[in-house]
Design an enzyme around this catalytic site. Structure first.
Site, PDB file in Angstrom:
ATOM      1  N   SER A 155       0.787  -1.238   0.000  1.00 21.35           N
ATOM      2  CA  SER A 155       0.000   0.000   0.000  1.00 21.35           C
ATOM      3  C   SER A 155       0.817   1.286   0.000  1.00 21.35           C
ATOM      4  CB  SER A 155      -0.952   0.012   1.210  1.00 21.35           C
ATOM      5  OG  SER A 155      -2.070  -0.808   0.956  1.00 21.35           O
ATOM      6  N   LYS A 158       0.330   3.919  -2.716  1.00 21.38           N
ATOM      7  CA  LYS A 158      -0.684   4.980  -2.672  1.00 21.38           C
ATOM      8  C   LYS A 158      -0.045   6.358  -2.589  1.00 21.38           C
ATOM      9  CE  LYS A 158      -4.447   2.282  -0.531  1.00 21.38           C
ATOM     10  NZ  LYS A 158      -3.864   0.949  -0.341  1.00 21.38           N
ATOM     11  N   SER A 329      -5.648   3.817   4.363  1.00 16.08           N
ATOM     12  CA  SER A 329      -5.233   2.880   3.318  1.00 16.08           C
ATOM     13  C   SER A 329      -6.452   2.417   2.529  1.00 16.08           C
ATOM     14  CB  SER A 329      -4.482   1.680   3.909  1.00 16.08           C
ATOM     15  OG  SER A 329      -3.727   1.024   2.913  1.00 16.08           O
TER      16      SER A 329
END
Length: 490
Positions: A155, A158, A329
């Site tokens: 993640s 991102k 997230s």
């Protein structure tokens, strides 16, 4: 078997509903810690031109705003509150730390190596670790350990997704969902713009607008109308490669509440397999309650070229969406932002189009994209690759006083021990609590942490630690946290 991914805390500060200063988990001490730790770090990040840039409302600057409440407010960047004239200017806080500049004594790379070297070999980090630490004021890499090695980021990708979206669209951009009425006033089309945060309450407001428009055409009660829904703004497959999965809904231009079926707004949840159809049926129900007769079941169809818009809902500003993406997230918003970037760059709104758009925008920002591969916007795809050097360069660019529009990339980072996916990672007395701000990443065997910390000299350091081959998150996460904490002490 579904991918093992991080489960965001159910108690972060909420960029949509205001701050949640915790007073139970740690015997009432959290409030002062988040003010002291987060304010010190946040104001150091924001000093000088960075400070004036905001945004304040929807991320992690609640404590800083409290400190600034009694001070003169000279304005700043636009934020999420709206007025008839547009977003209000955000307040500016007085600087309590000197601006981060290159004029300070040079950081000692040898001291940094001495602090980090014993930690990079921690068994919990698995078979391979790549790392980068840079001084955001100068861009100088102070520490590198395989810094240009492409790794699976999970993640932490991102950070790239939100940077690209903010760079292309700007922090004030809002995603529009509309209702279009055919020239004969007999077909109403709900047109998805790609806002995964659209809610039933928003559809009720749109239904009331549409009903008023129909009554103006001479119908009371309004209708009857046929209802269709248009999802043509997005192309390509709706299902993520790991789908079906509780961590992400089908990626479509029309959905409500991220396709969640349990009323939650973050973390894993059961998802609908027909988000667009569900949204259309909810809109039909809202229309009926608003006095509009709807005939038949909603069906998918494009709005007619001659149709006129009779209702519009706009999402929260992109700054808020980016912060929510990073803090919690949020995979659904991340994929939406990747597609919005693709549309703005003239690419197809698909996984492939988003990959090209994000890559090209980061190149435009003169970032080191060599070896990078953006298979998706969320980091759920194991084909994703980034280097630690790219992540630290992204964070440094977001701290650039000349690029205030990228500041949500920093303000959206979870705060150690207090918010988002770092809420439960640091104990009350941990040295990094309230000081480390970082995006987490977790897949099975993959663990990552990338963010910022202010060192003892007042320098804002950007760091990225990417590990692979770990046997468990329980072993890898404390090792990553120790690396980030060590930076605060050098």
């Amino acid at each position: 078997m579904a991918e093992q991914v991080e489960e965001p805390s159910v108690r972060p500060s909420d960029p949509w509903r205001g701050p949640k200063f915790l007073t139970t988990k740690h015997n009432g001490s959290h409030t002062w810690q988040v003010i002291a730790g987060s304010a010190t770090l946040g104001l150091a990040v924001a000093a000088g031109a960075v400070l004036a840039a905001g945004p304040w409302d929807n991320g992690q600057r609640k404590a800083e705003r409290a400190l600034a409440a009694a001070a003169d407010r000279t304005g700043g960047a636009h934020h999420g509150r709206t007025t008839p004239e547009g977003p209000r200017p955000a307040p500016s806080a007085p600087a309590v730390l000197p601006a981060l500049t290159a004029a300070k004594a040079a950081q000692d790379p040898a001291g940094l190596r001495a602090a980090l070297t014993p930690l990079v070999d921690a068994p919990g980090l698995g078979k391979k670790l790549a790392a980068s630490v840079v001084d955001t004021a100068t861009g100088e890499q102070l520490y590198g350990h395989g810094a240009t090695t492409p790794m699976t980021p999970a993640s932490t990708i991102k950070i790239a997704t939100t940077t690209a979206a903010l760079s292309v669209l700007g922090p004030d951009h809002r995603i529009a969902t509309t209702a279009a009425l055919s020239p004969d006033s007999r077909t109403l089309t709900l047109v998805g713009g790609g806002d995964p945060t659209l809610a039933k309450a928003d559809l009720r407001a749109m239904a009331a607008e549409a009903a008023d428009a129909l009554r103006e055409d001479g119908e009371d009660p309004a209708g009857p109308v046929r209802l269709t829904y248009d999802v043509s703004r997005y192309t390509g497959p709706e299902l993520h490669p790991i789908s079906p999965n509780e961590n992400i809904a089908p990626v479509t231009a029309l959905m409500i509440d991220e396709g969640r079926l349990d009323g939650s707004d973050r973390g894993p949840a059961d998802r609908t397999d027909d988000p667009a159809g569900d949204a259309a049926r909810a809109f039909a129900e809202a229309l009926e309650k608003a006095g509009v007769q709807v005939t038949g079941a909603p069906r998918e169809a494009r709005a007619a070229d001659e149709a006129r818009t009779v209702a519009t809902h706009r999402s929260a500003p992109l700054s808020a969406l980016a912060e929510r993406t990073l803090t919690n997230s949020d995979n659904d918003i991340a994929e939406a932002l990747a597609r919005q970037t693709a549309i703005a760059k003239g690419e197809k709104a698909s996984f492939a189009g988003a990959r090209r758009a994000v890559t090209n925008e980061l190149k435009k920002l003169q970032l080191p994209v060599g070896g990078a591969h953006f298979a998706d916007g969320s980091g759920l795809d194991r084909k994703d690759r980034v280097t630690p050097a790219l992540l630290t360069a992204l964070l440094a660019r977001a701290a650039d006083p000349d690029r205030p529009g990228l500041r949500p990339v920093l303000t959206g980072l979870p705060i150690a021990g207090f918010s988002g996916t770092l809420d439960g990672r640091y104990e009350r007395d941990a040295a990094g609590t309230g000081l480390v701000r970082a995006k987490t990443g977790t897949l099975r065997g993959v663990n990552s942490l990338a963010g910022t910390v202010v060192d003892r000299q007042g320098r804002l350091l950007a760091f990225a630690f990417l590990a692979s081959g770990s046997t468990s998150a329980a072993g890898a996460e404390p090792a990553l946290d120790a690396l980030a904490t060590a930076l605060a002490g050098v």
